[in-house]
Write a protein that holds these residues in place. Sequence first.
Motif, PDB file in Angstrom:
ATOM      1  N   ARG A 113       0.832  -1.212   0.000  1.00 22.03           N
ATOM      2  CA  ARG A 113       0.000   0.000   0.000  1.00 22.03           C
ATOM      3  C   ARG A 113       0.864   1.258   0.000  1.00 22.03           C
ATOM      4  O   ARG A 113       0.625   2.199  -0.744  1.00 22.03           O
ATOM      5  CB  ARG A 113      -0.949  -0.022   1.193  1.00 22.03           C
ATOM      6  CG  ARG A 113      -1.935   1.132   1.191  1.00 22.03           C
ATOM      7  CD  ARG A 113      -2.957   1.008   2.296  1.00 22.03           C
ATOM      8  NE  ARG A 113      -3.790  -0.159   2.052  1.00 22.03           N
ATOM      9  CZ  ARG A 113      -4.065  -1.081   2.981  1.00 22.03           C
ATOM     10  NH1 ARG A 113      -3.606  -0.967   4.189  1.00 22.03           N
ATOM     11  NH2 ARG A 113      -4.824  -2.108   2.695  1.00 22.03           N
ATOM     12  N   ALA A 114       1.893   1.286   0.853  1.00 19.99           N
ATOM     13  CA  ALA A 114       2.765   2.467   0.910  1.00 19.99           C
ATOM     14  C   ALA A 114       3.610   2.574  -0.358  1.00 19.99           C
ATOM     15  O   ALA A 114       3.728   3.651  -0.936  1.00 19.99           O
ATOM     16  CB  ALA A 114       3.656   2.422   2.139  1.00 19.99           C
ATOM     17  N   ALA A 115       4.197   1.468  -0.788  1.00 19.51           N
ATOM     18  CA  ALA A 115       5.028   1.495  -1.994  1.00 19.51           C
ATOM     19  C   ALA A 115       4.222   1.981  -3.203  1.00 19.51           C
ATOM     20  O   ALA A 115       4.707   2.790  -3.998  1.00 19.51           O
ATOM     21  CB  ALA A 115       5.634   0.121  -2.261  1.00 19.51           C
ATOM     22  N   CYS A 116       2.993   1.525  -3.316  1.00 17.22           N
ATOM     23  CA  CYS A 116       2.136   1.986  -4.419  1.00 17.22           C
ATOM     24  C   CYS A 116       1.786   3.460  -4.248  1.00 17.22           C
ATOM     25  O   CYS A 116       1.800   4.227  -5.218  1.00 17.22           O
ATOM     26  CB  CYS A 116       0.862   1.145  -4.502  1.00 17.22           C
ATOM     27  SG  CYS A 116       1.143  -0.534  -5.091  1.00 17.22           S
ATOM     28  N   GLY A 117       1.498   3.879  -3.026  1.00 26.02           N
ATOM     29  CA  GLY A 117       1.155   5.272  -2.768  1.00 26.02           C
ATOM     30  C   GLY A 117       2.290   6.232  -3.077  1.00 26.02           C
ATOM     31  O   GLY A 117       2.060   7.361  -3.513  1.00 26.02           O
ATOM     32  N   PHE A 118       3.518   5.780  -2.869  1.00 23.82           N
ATOM     33  CA  PHE A 118       4.677   6.607  -3.175  1.00 23.82           C
ATOM     34  C   PHE A 118       5.136   6.419  -4.625  1.00 23.82           C
ATOM     35  O   PHE A 118       6.086   7.054  -5.063  1.00 23.82           O
ATOM     36  CB  PHE A 118       5.824   6.306  -2.212  1.00 23.82           C
ATOM     37  CG  PHE A 118       5.677   6.995  -0.884  1.00 23.82           C
ATOM     38  CD1 PHE A 118       6.326   8.185  -0.623  1.00 23.82           C
ATOM     39  CD2 PHE A 118       4.869   6.464   0.108  1.00 23.82           C
ATOM     40  CE1 PHE A 118       6.178   8.828   0.601  1.00 23.82           C
ATOM     41  CE2 PHE A 118       4.718   7.088   1.332  1.00 23.82           C
ATOM     42  CZ  PHE A 118       5.369   8.281   1.573  1.00 23.82           C
ATOM     43  N   GLY A 119       4.461   5.533  -5.349  1.00 27.69           N
ATOM     44  CA  GLY A 119       4.771   5.326  -6.761  1.00 27.69           C
ATOM     45  C   GLY A 119       6.044   4.549  -7.014  1.00 27.69           C
ATOM     46  O   GLY A 119       6.641   4.653  -8.077  1.00 27.69           O
ATOM     47  N   ILE A 120       6.453   3.745  -6.041  1.00 29.27           N
ATOM     48  CA  ILE A 120       7.698   2.998  -6.209  1.00 29.27           C
ATOM     49  C   ILE A 120       7.488   1.490  -6.321  1.00 29.27           C
ATOM     50  O   ILE A 120       8.445   0.726  -6.265  1.00 29.27           O
ATOM     51  CB  ILE A 120       8.699   3.310  -5.078  1.00 29.27           C
ATOM     52  CG1 ILE A 120       8.121   2.945  -3.722  1.00 29.27           C
ATOM     53  CG2 ILE A 120       9.114   4.776  -5.127  1.00 29.27           C
ATOM     54  CD1 ILE A 120       9.137   2.918  -2.616  1.00 29.27           C
ATOM     55  N   ALA A 121       6.244   1.055  -6.472  1.00 24.88           N
ATOM     56  CA  ALA A 121       5.963  -0.359  -6.729  1.00 24.88           C
ATOM     57  C   ALA A 121       5.819  -0.501  -8.236  1.00 24.88           C
ATOM     58  O   ALA A 121       4.977   0.145  -8.842  1.00 24.88           O
ATOM     59  CB  ALA A 121       4.689  -0.805  -6.020  1.00 24.88           C
ATOM     60  N   VAL A 122       6.677  -1.297  -8.810  1.00 21.35           N
ATOM     61  CA  VAL A 122       6.701  -1.409 -10.271  1.00 21.35           C
ATOM     62  C   VAL A 122       6.359  -2.832 -10.699  1.00 21.35           C
ATOM     63  O   VAL A 122       6.651  -3.790  -9.992  1.00 21.35           O
ATOM     64  CB  VAL A 122       8.077  -1.001 -10.838  1.00 21.35           C
ATOM     65  CG1 VAL A 122       8.379   0.452 -10.526  1.00 21.35           C
ATOM     66  CG2 VAL A 122       9.187  -1.889 -10.314  1.00 21.35           C
ATOM     67  N   PRO A 123       5.736  -2.957 -11.859  1.00 19.06           N
ATOM     68  CA  PRO A 123       5.464  -4.304 -12.380  1.00 19.06           C
ATOM     69  C   PRO A 123       6.762  -4.968 -12.816  1.00 19.06           C
ATOM     70  O   PRO A 123       7.646  -4.320 -13.367  1.00 19.06           O
ATOM     71  CB  PRO A 123       4.538  -4.055 -13.566  1.00 19.06           C
ATOM     72  CG  PRO A 123       4.705  -2.626 -13.923  1.00 19.06           C
ATOM     73  CD  PRO A 123       5.212  -1.912 -12.721  1.00 19.06           C
ATOM     74  N   LEU A 124       6.864  -6.234 -12.522  1.00 21.05           N
ATOM     75  CA  LEU A 124       8.048  -7.000 -12.915  1.00 21.05           C
ATOM     76  C   LEU A 124       7.705  -7.992 -14.008  1.00 21.05           C
ATOM     77  O   LEU A 124       6.649  -8.625 -13.956  1.00 21.05           O
ATOM     78  CB  LEU A 124       8.576  -7.813 -11.726  1.00 21.05           C
ATOM     79  CG  LEU A 124       9.275  -7.098 -10.603  1.00 21.05           C
ATOM     80  CD1 LEU A 124       9.711  -8.115  -9.555  1.00 21.05           C
ATOM     81  CD2 LEU A 124      10.464  -6.327 -11.104  1.00 21.05           C
ATOM     82  N   PRO A 125       8.596  -8.167 -14.962  1.00 26.37           N
ATOM     83  CA  PRO A 125       8.413  -9.289 -15.898  1.00 26.37           C
ATOM     84  C   PRO A 125       8.422 -10.590 -15.093  1.00 26.37           C
ATOM     85  O   PRO A 125       9.128 -10.695 -14.078  1.00 26.37           O
ATOM     86  CB  PRO A 125       9.639  -9.188 -16.807  1.00 26.37           C
ATOM     87  CG  PRO A 125      10.153  -7.793 -16.642  1.00 26.37           C
ATOM     88  CD  PRO A 125       9.777  -7.375 -15.252  1.00 26.37           C
ATOM     89  N   ALA A 126       7.650 -11.560 -15.520  1.00 26.83           N
ATOM     90  CA  ALA A 126       7.506 -12.814 -14.775  1.00 26.83           C
ATOM     91  C   ALA A 126       8.853 -13.485 -14.509  1.00 26.83           C
ATOM     92  O   ALA A 126       9.070 -14.007 -13.409  1.00 26.83           O
ATOM     93  CB  ALA A 126       6.578 -13.764 -15.530  1.00 26.83           C
ATOM     94  N   ASP A 127       9.776 -13.486 -15.488  1.00 25.25           N
ATOM     95  CA  ASP A 127      11.087 -14.110 -15.289  1.00 25.25           C
ATOM     96  C   ASP A 127      11.850 -13.456 -14.149  1.00 25.25           C
ATOM     97  O   ASP A 127      12.450 -14.123 -13.317  1.00 25.25           O
ATOM     98  CB  ASP A 127      11.927 -14.031 -16.564  1.00 25.25           C
ATOM     99  CG  ASP A 127      11.400 -14.927 -17.669  1.00 25.25           C
ATOM    100  OD1 ASP A 127      10.537 -15.785 -17.382  1.00 25.25           O
ATOM    101  OD2 ASP A 127      11.852 -14.763 -18.818  1.00 25.25           O
ATOM    102  N   LEU A 128      11.832 -12.136 -14.109  1.00 24.34           N
ATOM    103  CA  LEU A 128      12.551 -11.417 -13.068  1.00 24.34           C
ATOM    104  C   LEU A 128      11.883 -11.616 -11.708  1.00 24.34           C
ATOM    105  O   LEU A 128      12.561 -11.764 -10.693  1.00 24.34           O
ATOM    106  CB  LEU A 128      12.645  -9.931 -13.417  1.00 24.34           C
ATOM    107  CG  LEU A 128      13.506  -9.077 -12.494  1.00 24.34           C
ATOM    108  CD1 LEU A 128      14.921  -9.635 -12.380  1.00 24.34           C
ATOM    109  CD2 LEU A 128      13.546  -7.640 -12.984  1.00 24.34           C
TER     110      LEU A 128
END
Length: 158
Positions: A113-128
């Motif tokens: 919730r916090a990471a998304c709110g600060f805009g620092i949660a990023v989608p990862l490619p499945a392999d990574l």
Amino acid sequence: MPQLTLTLHASGDVWEDALVCGDRAPNVVLCGQEGRPVSLGDLWARGPLILIFHPGAGCGYCMRQLRKWTLVQEELLQLGASVAVACLQDGGSPIAAVAESSGALILRDTTLRAACGFGIAVPLPADLARVYASVGIGALPPEAGERGIFPTAATYVI
């Protein structure tokens, strides 16, 4: 893994939504020590807050960065500031152990919730996402879906 990480950075998604100087920080409630809810707004209402996001227990960069903050922790406290570490893991992780020994407040952001709110949660490619999970960097929540979401390391002064 280095090639997969370069692929993530090349995607352009990494810092696109991150809050920058002058943006309003979200008042998110996280899980504090002993499971108590902690409002970020309550923390920064008391004075300056250094909020350090750490994605995973196995992140060497995160451990080095946190140790650097512990070197100035006493000075920050004398200035009326507080230091909080938002991580995915509970009190048993290496990140939490370093934070606890420095007197920093440990906050769990298991829902991101916090990471998304600060805009620092990023989608990862499945392999990574699979590689990161296999080495203990970031516990991806089930609701993140197949692609996964990962909180990047970041520090905010509020």
